[in-house]
Design an enzyme around this catalytic site. Sequence first.
Site, PDB file in Angstrom:
ATOM      1  N   ASP A 146     -78.620 -39.671  24.900  1.00  0.00           N
ATOM      2  CA  ASP A 146     -79.511 -39.165  25.989  1.00  0.00           C
ATOM      3  C   ASP A 146     -81.040 -39.397  25.646  1.00  0.00           C
ATOM      4  OD1 ASP A 146     -78.951 -38.557  28.869  1.00  0.00           O
ATOM      5  OD2 ASP A 146     -77.737 -36.890  27.972  1.00  0.00           O
ATOM      6  N   ASP A 233     -77.847 -38.776  36.989  1.00  0.00           N
ATOM      7  CA  ASP A 233     -76.345 -38.379  36.947  1.00  0.00           C
ATOM      8  C   ASP A 233     -75.729 -38.587  38.253  1.00  0.00           C
ATOM      9  OD1 ASP A 233     -77.056 -37.949  34.246  1.00  0.00           O
ATOM     10  OD2 ASP A 233     -76.364 -35.628  34.601  1.00  0.00           O
TER      11      ASP A 233
END
Length: 588
Positions: A146, A233
């Site tokens: 990430d 997301d």
Amino acid sequence: MGWNSWNAFGTDIDEEKVIASAQLIVDSGLAAKGYRYVNIDDGWWAKRRQADGRVLIRTDNFPSARTADGNTSFRPFTDRLHAMGLKAGIYSEIGRNSCGQIYGDPAGPGQPAGTMAEREIGLYGHIDQDIALYFGEWNFDYIKVDGCGIRALAADSPQVKSGRLRALDPLIDYDTIPRTNIPAVKGLFDQVGQALSRNKPGNDFVLSICLWGSADVRSWARTLGNLSRTSEDISPNWERMLHNLDSASRRELYAKPNSWNDPDMLFIGSGEFDDAHLTEARSHMSLWAMLNAPLIIGFDLRKASPAMMGVLGNAQVIALNQDAAAHQAVLAYDGDSVQIFTKTLADGTKAVALFNRTGSPIDVKLIASHLKYRADQPITLTDLWDGDTKSFANEMPVHLERHQTLLFKASGTREHAQGLYLSEQPGNVNPAVDGIVHPMADPMVYRGLLPWRSTKADGEHPVYGGWGGARADATPFAQTPKIAGKTYHNAIGTLANSRLEVRNTGFSTFTTLAGIDDSVADPTARVRFSVHADGKLLKQTGWMKPGDAPAAIAVPVKGAKIVELVAEGNHPEMQNVAVDWAEAALDR
């Protein structure tokens, strides 16, 4: 293909949940169908030991990680997954602190403990050490990395001002692309790639780059990572699925074998993709299959119904996703209400998906040219969900229910019988240099309400870099290619000062009509086109101006591995000058 813990459990993960999910993947037959990677996401770490910098595991959640010396080890865990015939995946962060630490509840489950330094469990400053630990010692096969820690911890951020986390000058300005330090971001991931290669000889690993379409990741991730996230997301609602779909659907030339656009995990089984929304669940699965998107299940499989397992386990749809030709689908029709995707398959047939984005039924037509098939010859369609077969010539009326996707395998007679248009084989066309001088946000992505922000901001604005990139059957700015007043439905659209690398899979001749697209308004723009085979110049045009008729090019390429298409502008900083390789094809 596989499963990830995040959408099901967030940071509240433990060994029992992961192993139970893995066992269900095996017992249900999903593993045999290709779902092999079992990935733990954020929430597994206890702290970073300061004496030697080693990351320690939360052994209360992962008891098999306990060791006599206190070092902790995931090796028993990965050995167990490997013994089940599965692969093991782990999560990390390119900055100092993970997304769960930055955006989650500090008192919530799965948060690292200890001092500020001990809670810095990300790769930043420890890339070689951590990758050697995860892959060399613990024997993981997959890592998702990430980027929250290089985006969200400016000195004035709430997490830093509260004293909870240490400041790290952001390398990514998510809302303002020109303020992002693209070379620095890429440099960090280059280090990850190099460390992985050292610890996994033969590059036997999967690197998932999760930068949500920022930092111009589209242009460089395909040479480094195996998956590259194209959006924020996903959430289990229809609008968010549209948003994530759009972030990847017009990047067909930026995916290739072993490097895929990733619009995020499947949310099949939850929310608006649950048992009460079987049409939506099938659409979600169908569209991800057409995009060659990673099929990563994000659901607690212990709660999965037979219907949901049937959606996830449809062998025909999985085969479409995993097709060896590795071509992402191309938009044959692109609208706000309906989209038609087509995809060339390894056996020479096509796949086609007709997608109703709206909440109302709609009637459309599938025409032969969508598939680049001859209109005067029969076309056979096989439904990949119910197995029904039908035939038509020229055009066929199709009724789509709300949110429905009809997915077919198609066979017919090609329009271009002697070979393949380049736009039929996007996985073989690499925009090595796409001509973009300054990355711009893509305005075509659906701007749905962000579930975690609601209407607290002033609207949802384009943020994902990608506007102006090379396209199949479209200009870089989503127009139909047009040169000197003539429209071309078979083309590769790119920008001046670009270089395309085309993988030649046994063809003998390359042909095209090359020119400046009619959308170019700058009368001073000049472009010349050249074609090279394995570095050897085969043909170069003179300098062309807007409005000029296209230059016809036909050159022999037999035996060449790479055919390069170069569009050279008359100024190195030339911006947004669209050019077309119309009717570009490789012929036998």
